[in-house]
Scaffold this motif. Structure first.
Motif, PDB file in Angstrom:
ATOM      1  N   LEU A   2       0.861  -1.173   0.000  1.00 20.11           N
ATOM      2  CA  LEU A   2       0.000   0.000   0.000  1.00 20.11           C
ATOM      3  C   LEU A   2       0.902   1.229   0.000  1.00 20.11           C
ATOM      4  CD1 LEU A   2      -3.267   0.644   1.666  1.00 20.11           C
ATOM      5  CD2 LEU A   2      -1.466   2.251   2.188  1.00 20.11           C
ATOM      6  N   ILE A   3       0.675   2.115  -0.944  1.00 13.92           N
ATOM      7  CA  ILE A   3       1.463   3.342  -1.044  1.00 13.92           C
ATOM      8  C   ILE A   3       0.573   4.501  -0.610  1.00 13.92           C
ATOM      9  CG2 ILE A   3       2.741   4.897  -2.564  1.00 13.92           C
ATOM     10  CD1 ILE A   3       3.276   2.450  -4.367  1.00 13.92           C
ATOM     11  N   ASP A   4       0.922   5.125   0.503  1.00 18.92           N
ATOM     12  CA  ASP A   4       0.167   6.265   1.025  1.00 18.92           C
ATOM     13  C   ASP A   4       0.555   7.505   0.236  1.00 18.92           C
ATOM     14  OD1 ASP A   4      -0.883   8.407   2.543  1.00 18.92           O
ATOM     15  OD2 ASP A   4      -0.767   7.209   4.365  1.00 18.92           O
ATOM     16  N   LEU A   5      -0.430   8.188  -0.300  1.00 19.07           N
ATOM     17  CA  LEU A   5      -0.183   9.336  -1.172  1.00 19.07           C
ATOM     18  C   LEU A   5      -0.333  10.682  -0.471  1.00 19.07           C
ATOM     19  CD1 LEU A   5      -2.024   7.994  -4.322  1.00 19.07           C
ATOM     20  CD2 LEU A   5       0.432   7.920  -3.817  1.00 19.07           C
ATOM     21  N   LYS A  12       5.442  12.862  -8.845  1.00 20.01           N
ATOM     22  CA  LYS A  12       5.993  11.689  -8.171  1.00 20.01           C
ATOM     23  C   LYS A  12       5.078  10.488  -8.347  1.00 20.01           C
ATOM     24  CE  LYS A  12       8.915  13.862  -4.787  1.00 20.01           C
ATOM     25  NZ  LYS A  12       9.301  13.958  -3.383  1.00 20.01           N
ATOM     26  N   LEU A  13       3.797  10.720  -8.333  1.00 21.43           N
ATOM     27  CA  LEU A  13       2.842   9.630  -8.516  1.00 21.43           C
ATOM     28  C   LEU A  13       3.001   8.992  -9.884  1.00 21.43           C
ATOM     29  CD1 LEU A  13       0.588   7.888  -7.527  1.00 21.43           C
ATOM     30  CD2 LEU A  13      -1.013   9.701  -8.075  1.00 21.43           C
ATOM     31  N   GLN A  14       3.304   9.784 -10.877  1.00 24.81           N
ATOM     32  CA  GLN A  14       3.535   9.237 -12.220  1.00 24.81           C
ATOM     33  C   GLN A  14       4.626   8.171 -12.184  1.00 24.81           C
ATOM     34  OE1 GLN A  14       1.828   9.583 -14.929  1.00 24.81           O
ATOM     35  NE2 GLN A  14       0.537  11.292 -14.353  1.00 24.81           N
ATOM     36  N   LYS A  15       5.661   8.392 -11.378  1.00 22.41           N
ATOM     37  CA  LYS A  15       6.763   7.427 -11.264  1.00 22.41           C
ATOM     38  C   LYS A  15       6.337   6.185 -10.479  1.00 22.41           C
ATOM     39  CE  LYS A  15      10.143  11.106 -11.473  1.00 22.41           C
ATOM     40  NZ  LYS A  15      11.141  11.879 -10.766  1.00 22.41           N
ATOM     41  N   LEU A  16       5.395   6.349  -9.556  1.00 23.01           N
ATOM     42  CA  LEU A  16       4.948   5.220  -8.730  1.00 23.01           C
ATOM     43  C   LEU A  16       3.993   4.280  -9.460  1.00 23.01           C
ATOM     44  CD1 LEU A  16       4.349   7.121  -5.375  1.00 23.01           C
ATOM     45  CD2 LEU A  16       6.165   5.459  -5.850  1.00 23.01           C
ATOM     46  N   LYS A  17       3.406   4.751 -10.549  1.00 23.49           N
ATOM     47  CA  LYS A  17       2.421   3.946 -11.267  1.00 23.49           C
ATOM     48  C   LYS A  17       2.980   2.634 -11.792  1.00 23.49           C
ATOM     49  CE  LYS A  17       0.884   6.727 -14.356  1.00 23.49           C
ATOM     50  NZ  LYS A  17       0.114   7.433 -15.374  1.00 23.49           N
ATOM     51  N   GLU A  18       4.287   2.525 -11.868  1.00 27.64           N
ATOM     52  CA  GLU A  18       4.885   1.271 -12.348  1.00 27.64           C
ATOM     53  C   GLU A  18       4.615   0.105 -11.395  1.00 27.64           C
ATOM     54  OE1 GLU A  18       9.364   0.583 -11.358  1.00 27.64           O
ATOM     55  OE2 GLU A  18       9.151   2.723 -11.811  1.00 27.64           O
ATOM     56  N   PHE A  19       4.250   0.405 -10.160  1.00 26.57           N
ATOM     57  CA  PHE A  19       3.938  -0.635  -9.189  1.00 26.57           C
ATOM     58  C   PHE A  19       2.470  -1.026  -9.348  1.00 26.57           C
ATOM     59  CE2 PHE A  19       7.506   1.748  -7.470  1.00 26.57           C
ATOM     60  CZ  PHE A  19       8.406   0.718  -7.238  1.00 26.57           C
ATOM     61  N   THR A  20       2.197  -1.781 -10.388  1.00 27.27           N
ATOM     62  CA  THR A  20       0.819  -2.073 -10.778  1.00 27.27           C
ATOM     63  C   THR A  20       0.076  -2.952  -9.777  1.00 27.27           C
ATOM     64  OG1 THR A  20       1.599  -3.931 -12.127  1.00 27.27           O
ATOM     65  CG2 THR A  20       1.303  -1.785 -13.237  1.00 27.27           C
ATOM     66  N   GLU A  21       0.781  -3.677  -8.937  1.00 20.00           N
ATOM     67  CA  GLU A  21       0.129  -4.524  -7.941  1.00 20.00           C
ATOM     68  C   GLU A  21      -0.150  -3.778  -6.642  1.00 20.00           C
ATOM     69  OE1 GLU A  21      -1.023  -7.634  -8.527  1.00 20.00           O
ATOM     70  OE2 GLU A  21      -0.410  -7.180 -10.577  1.00 20.00           O
ATOM     71  N   ALA A  22       0.350  -2.567  -6.529  1.00 20.54           N
ATOM     72  CA  ALA A  22       0.186  -1.786  -5.298  1.00 20.54           C
ATOM     73  C   ALA A  22      -1.247  -1.273  -5.167  1.00 20.54           C
ATOM     74  CB  ALA A  22       1.145  -0.604  -5.286  1.00 20.54           C
ATOM     75  N   ILE A  23      -1.612  -1.009  -3.941  1.00 21.57           N
ATOM     76  CA  ILE A  23      -2.847  -0.294  -3.640  1.00 21.57           C
ATOM     77  C   ILE A  23      -2.429   1.128  -3.304  1.00 21.57           C
ATOM     78  CG2 ILE A  23      -4.828  -0.109  -2.087  1.00 21.57           C
ATOM     79  CD1 ILE A  23      -4.574  -3.142  -1.647  1.00 21.57           C
ATOM     80  N   PHE A  24      -3.050   2.088  -3.936  1.00 20.68           N
ATOM     81  CA  PHE A  24      -2.694   3.493  -3.724  1.00 20.68           C
ATOM     82  C   PHE A  24      -3.695   4.126  -2.770  1.00 20.68           C
ATOM     83  CE2 PHE A  24      -0.503   2.290  -7.502  1.00 20.68           C
ATOM     84  CZ  PHE A  24       0.665   3.028  -7.479  1.00 20.68           C
ATOM     85  N   PHE A  48      -5.984   9.636 -12.601  1.00 17.54           N
ATOM     86  CA  PHE A  48      -5.238   8.382 -12.696  1.00 17.54           C
ATOM     87  C   PHE A  48      -6.192   7.196 -12.870  1.00 17.54           C
ATOM     88  CE2 PHE A  48      -2.831  11.381 -10.086  1.00 17.54           C
ATOM     89  CZ  PHE A  48      -1.667  11.466 -10.837  1.00 17.54           C
ATOM     90  N   SER A  49      -6.972   7.240 -13.914  1.00 20.02           N
ATOM     91  CA  SER A  49      -7.992   6.210 -14.130  1.00 20.02           C
ATOM     92  C   SER A  49      -7.396   4.821 -14.321  1.00 20.02           C
ATOM     93  CB  SER A  49      -8.865   6.581 -15.331  1.00 20.02           C
ATOM     94  OG  SER A  49      -8.062   6.705 -16.493  1.00 20.02           O
ATOM     95  N   GLU A  50      -6.134   4.753 -14.692  1.00 21.25           N
ATOM     96  CA  GLU A  50      -5.501   3.450 -14.880  1.00 21.25           C
ATOM     97  C   GLU A  50      -5.164   2.768 -13.547  1.00 21.25           C
ATOM     98  OE1 GLU A  50      -2.184   6.510 -14.898  1.00 21.25           O
ATOM     99  OE2 GLU A  50      -4.256   6.403 -15.520  1.00 21.25           O
ATOM    100  N   ILE A  51      -5.188   3.512 -12.451  1.00 21.73           N
ATOM    101  CA  ILE A  51      -4.973   2.935 -11.127  1.00 21.73           C
ATOM    102  C   ILE A  51      -6.329   2.499 -10.591  1.00 21.73           C
ATOM    103  CG2 ILE A  51      -4.234   3.370  -8.760  1.00 21.73           C
ATOM    104  CD1 ILE A  51      -2.193   5.372  -9.878  1.00 21.73           C
ATOM    105  N   THR A  52      -6.473   1.213 -10.385  1.00 17.81           N
ATOM    106  CA  THR A  52      -7.784   0.690 -10.004  1.00 17.81           C
ATOM    107  C   THR A  52      -7.849   0.186  -8.566  1.00 17.81           C
ATOM    108  OG1 THR A  52      -7.195  -1.484 -10.885  1.00 17.81           O
ATOM    109  CG2 THR A  52      -8.345   0.051 -12.374  1.00 17.81           C
ATOM    110  N   ARG A  53      -6.712  -0.009  -7.937  1.00 21.46           N
ATOM    111  CA  ARG A  53      -6.703  -0.495  -6.552  1.00 21.46           C
ATOM    112  C   ARG A  53      -6.464   0.706  -5.643  1.00 21.46           C
ATOM    113  NH1 ARG A  53      -3.106  -5.362  -5.699  1.00 21.46           N
ATOM    114  NH2 ARG A  53      -4.618  -5.764  -4.077  1.00 21.46           N
ATOM    115  N   ILE A  54      -7.520   1.116  -4.951  1.00 21.81           N
ATOM    116  CA  ILE A  54      -7.487   2.361  -4.195  1.00 21.81           C
ATOM    117  C   ILE A  54      -7.929   2.136  -2.752  1.00 21.81           C
ATOM    118  CG2 ILE A  54      -8.418   4.709  -4.038  1.00 21.81           C
ATOM    119  CD1 ILE A  54      -8.894   4.553  -7.076  1.00 21.81           C
TER     120      ILE A  54
END
Length: 99
Positions: A2-5, A12-24, A48-54
């Motif tokens: 889980l990445i706390d934003l 910076k979030l753009q760089k974190l998107k590579e962690f596709t299994e993470a929950i943001f 960030f519609s491509e991030i689905t685990r929130i």
């Protein structure tokens, strides 16, 4: 993971998107004057519609929990609304029932 934003800028979030299994975790700071957790969730989903685990933290209350539930997030963190309640166990049970 889980990445706390909290206070993380979009660049910076753009760089974190590579962690596709993470929950943001969209996190509303307690210092946020006039902040609204629902608006923050909607803004995040729009950007960030491509991030689905929130996950969501901050701003959770009996008044906002129904809208948070409708926002279809994976994890809801409730802090002060439970830990500062006169009866912590009752508050936790009530949130569990509402979710």
């Amino acid at each position: 993971m889980l990445i706390d934003l909290l206070e993380v800028e979009d660049t910076k979030l753009q760089k974190l998107k590579e962690f596709t299994e993470a929950i943001f975790c969209v996190h509303l700071s307690t210092d946020s004057v006039g902040g609204n957790i629902i608006s923050l969730i909607e803004e995040f989903k729009d950007k960030f519609s491509e991030i689905t685990r929130i996950a969501v933290a901050g701003g959770g209350s009996y008044q906002t929990i129904a809208e948070i539930k409708e926002a279809n997030v994976d994890i809801v963190t409730i802090g002060g609304a439970i830990t500062k309640a006169p009866n912590i166990a009752d508050a936790a049970r009530k949130f569990r029932e509402m979710i």
